[in-house]
Structure formats: structure tokens, C-alpha cells
Motif scaffolding. Sequence first.
Motif, short mmCIF file in Angstrom:
data_model
loop_
_atom_site.label_atom_id
_atom_site.label_comp_id
_atom_site.label_asym_id
_atom_site.label_seq_id
_atom_site.Cartn_x
_atom_site.Cartn_y
_atom_site.Cartn_z
N TYR A 77 2.36 1.99 -2.48
CA TYR A 77 2.22 2.30 -3.90
C TYR A 77 3.57 2.46 -4.59
O TYR A 77 3.71 3.25 -5.52
N ASN A 78 4.55 1.73 -4.13
CA ASN A 78 5.85 1.72 -4.77
C ASN A 78 5.90 0.50 -5.69
O ASN A 78 5.66 -0.63 -5.25
N THR A 79 6.22 0.72 -6.94
CA THR A 79 6.22 -0.36 -7.93
C THR A 79 7.20 -1.45 -7.56
O THR A 79 6.90 -2.64 -7.70
N MET A 93 0.81 -1.21 0.00
CA MET A 93 0.00 0.00 0.00
C MET A 93 0.85 1.27 0.00
O MET A 93 0.30 2.38 -0.03
#
Length: 122
Positions: A104-106, A102
Motif C-alpha cells: 500500500y505504498n503509493t 500490497m
Amino acid sequence: AGMALSVLVVLLLSVLYEAVKMGKAVLLRRALLAVPRSLSQESLAEPEERGTGPTQGRYRRDPPLTGGFPFFSHRWFRYHVAQTLFHVVQVVLGYTVMLAVMSYNTWIFLGAIVGSTLGYFV
């Protein structure tokens, strides 16, 4: 270096999550083997065929009881406690990996996916 370490940690957590999940399944299989095939067959033996005395209609052998529970319940209880601990570890690991994703880091997301894949494969 910090990002690579974070990805590696998430990858290892995902592998561990899958390992705990498989360990829980193995433990469940062992627990089911610890219980007699059919509890009804185990606890209900054939009625006595002869005799009209006070034992008529009673069973030849009653299941051995210890404290009101059949003897296999102690073994089943140990397996149940182990399964509960495995479940707690699995939930904590799952929420930890979810929290990391969560962000949101690839790269973290890919680390979680690769870790889950490796954990399932192994």
C-alpha cells in the motif's frame, strides 16, 4: 535512497514480467508452427486407389512413429517444457509484484504501473 531503489526494483520486475509474457506468446507461436497444419491430414493420407489385396483400405504412408508418438512430438515437447518454465517465471514475477503493491505504498504502486507500461511498450 532505499525507497528509490525499491521503486526501481519493482519497476524492473514489472518490465521483466511483461517481457516474459511476450516471450511466452512468441514461443507459443513457434510451437504452433512446429506442428503440422492439420494433424488429421498429416496422420491420414489418401487411401490407395487401386488394389484389392490385403492393403486395400490402408494408407499409402503412415505417420512416422517413434516410441508410439509422431516425430513432431519431440519438438512439441521441448516447446511445451519451455512454455511451462516461462509460465512459472511469469507467475513468480506476478506474485512478487503483487506482494510489493500490497504494501500500500503509493510510490511502489506507481513503479509497478510505470514498469508494466514500459514493458508493454518495449
